[in-house]
Design an enzyme around this catalytic site. Structure first.
Site, PDB file in Angstrom:
ATOM      1  N   SER A 187      52.546  70.849 -29.695  1.00 16.85           N
ATOM      2  CA  SER A 187      53.147  70.267 -28.650  1.00 16.85           C
ATOM      3  C   SER A 187      54.354  70.856 -28.224  1.00 16.85           C
ATOM      4  CB  SER A 187      53.224  68.575 -28.654  1.00 16.85           C
ATOM      5  OG  SER A 187      54.109  68.418 -29.733  1.00 16.85           O
TER       6      SER A 187
ATOM      7  N   LYS B 298      45.901  62.408 -23.047  1.00 14.32           N
ATOM      8  CA  LYS B 298      46.174  63.677 -22.222  1.00 14.32           C
ATOM      9  C   LYS B 298      45.272  64.412 -21.547  1.00 14.32           C
ATOM     10  CE  LYS B 298      49.724  64.555 -26.018  1.00 14.32           C
ATOM     11  NZ  LYS B 298      50.592  63.667 -25.474  1.00 14.32           N
TER      12      LYS B 298
ATOM     13  N   HIS C 277      46.733  68.512 -28.290  1.00 12.04           N
ATOM     14  CA  HIS C 277      46.992  69.260 -27.177  1.00 12.04           C
ATOM     15  C   HIS C 277      45.860  70.321 -27.101  1.00 12.04           C
ATOM     16  CE1 HIS C 277      50.675  67.647 -25.923  1.00 12.04           C
ATOM     17  NE2 HIS C 277      51.073  67.548 -27.034  1.00 12.04           N
TER      18      HIS C 277
HETATM   19  C1  LIG Z   1      50.770  66.318 -30.962  1.00 12.09           C
HETATM   20  C2  LIG Z   1      50.820  64.613 -30.692  1.00 12.09           C
HETATM   21  N1  LIG Z   1      50.305  63.863 -31.461  1.00 12.09           N
HETATM   22  C3  LIG Z   1      50.083  62.646 -31.030  1.00 12.09           C
HETATM   23  C4  LIG Z   1      50.664  62.153 -30.033  1.00 12.09           C
HETATM   24  C5  LIG Z   1      50.726  60.796 -29.750  1.00 12.09           C
HETATM   25  O1  LIG Z   1      49.664  60.465 -28.795  1.00 12.09           O
HETATM   26  P1  LIG Z   1      50.050  58.952 -27.789  1.00 12.09           P
HETATM   27  O2  LIG Z   1      50.670  59.301 -26.597  1.00 12.09           O
HETATM   28  O3  LIG Z   1      48.417  58.813 -27.584  1.00 12.09           O
HETATM   29  O4  LIG Z   1      50.261  58.029 -28.817  1.00 12.09           O
HETATM   30  C6  LIG Z   1      51.134  63.043 -29.173  1.00 12.09           C
HETATM   31  C7  LIG Z   1      51.763  62.544 -27.726  1.00 12.09           C
HETATM   32  O5  LIG Z   1      52.799  62.893 -27.134  1.00 12.09           O
HETATM   33  C8  LIG Z   1      51.393  64.305 -29.115  1.00 12.09           C
HETATM   34  O6  LIG Z   1      51.831  65.273 -28.560  1.00 12.09           O
END
Ligand SMILES: Cc1ncc(COP(=O)(O)O)c(C=O)c1O
Length: 273
Positions: free
Chosen positions: A181, A240, A209
């Site tokens: 991310s 996402k 992602h």
């Molecule tokens: C790499 C990654 N894992 C997990 C999450 C968490 O997801 P959620 O927004 O559904 O809690 C995100 C969200 O920004 C993320 O970028």
């Protein structure tokens, strides 16, 4: 107490570290409305434009029409509805795993899963650029935490050797993302799998992602490299590219059943490696 917050906020502002929530007054999309202005949105994770897709909107309205807006109880008590089961079956089919389990967010998926996989005196090896949800899940587990520099296989191998030497017999869990991310680069999945197999560790891969944008039918990096069978735990979010909200874990039937039945002390029959 009020003075305390004011003081803390003043200190943040003095260092230009204060953050603000921006109000968007339109639906998500390539363009959004902010403070009366139409602006191009370069900072969204709605990669496929599904958040405001008419088919998803209609499906959500139909689901609310049939099931209402609340589950009424936790999943374990009486809150597991047909929609949850259909979603989990669809996710497992799509990811090619035996089973799946949904959570209210990706964050909740990480927090609910990592402490069920490892406990005090086990080991977690975590890539430095992992998302906060993985870091928080790792801390919550109480396992011994070692961070390796981003995508640095040599340092990870050193940690694995250390764990084998100093913590023989303990479970070792490697946590990483597939598409990061923070930097948008990819994990060296094939090499990670070679290492985890060599050292008898478990691999937890956050595909947040990657799903929707990489691999056959957008199934993510593990599927793109034909390595999904070798990833022990596949995590993702629906918030996402999939345009909605919620998180999931995909894996073996035993893994999913264990996540519904975690215990603070591992039963004696639970294999360490
Ligand atoms: C790499 C990654 N894992 C997990 C999450 C968490 O997801 P959620 O927004 O559904 O809690 C995100 C969200 O920004 C993320 O970028």
């Amino acid at each position: 107490m009020r003075d305390l917050f004011q003081e803390q906020l003043r200190a943040l502002r003095a260092r230009s570290l204060d953050r603000h929530l921006r109000e968007i007054s339109s639906a998500q999309g390539p363009e959004v409305q902010i403070a009366g202005r139409r602006l191009i949105n370069f900072s969204s994770n709605d990669y496929l434009g599904l958040a405001n897709d008419s088919r998803l909107r209609e499906a959500a309205v139909a689901a609310i029409g049939e099931f209402g807006v609340g589950a009424g109880a936790s999943r374990l008590v009486s809150g597991t509805q047909s929609l949850h089961v259909r979603l989990e079956n669809a996710l497992a089919r799509w990811k090619g795993t035996e089973a799946a389990l949904c959570f209210s967010s990706g964050y909740a998926a990480a927090l609910g899963t990592i402490p069920a996989l490892v406990a005090r005196n086990d080991i977690i090896l975590l890539d430095k650029l992992c998302h906060a949800s993985l870091i928080d899940g790792a801390k919550l587990s109480g396992a011994i935490l070692r961070v390796f520099p981003h995508n640095h296989l040599g340092k990870l191998e050193n940690h694995l050797e250390w764990a084998q030497r100093q913590h023989a017999g303990k479970r070792v869990l490697i946590l990483t993302e597939s598409v990061f991310s923070m930097d948008g680069d990819r994990a060296p999945l094939r090499e990670l799998i070679e290492l985890k197999k060599h050292f008898g560790a478990l691999l937890f891969l956050d595909e947040a992602h990657a799903v929707g944008v990489i691999g056959p039918n957008g199934r993510g990096l593990a599927a793109a490299e034909n390595l999904d069978e070798d990833v022990d735990v596949q995590m993702g979010t629906l918030s996402k590219a999939l345009g909605a909200s919620g998180g999931y874990i995909c894996g073996s039937r035993d893994l999913i059943e264990w996540l519904i039945n975690p215990q603070r002390r591992r039963p004696p029959s639970w294999p360490r490696r």
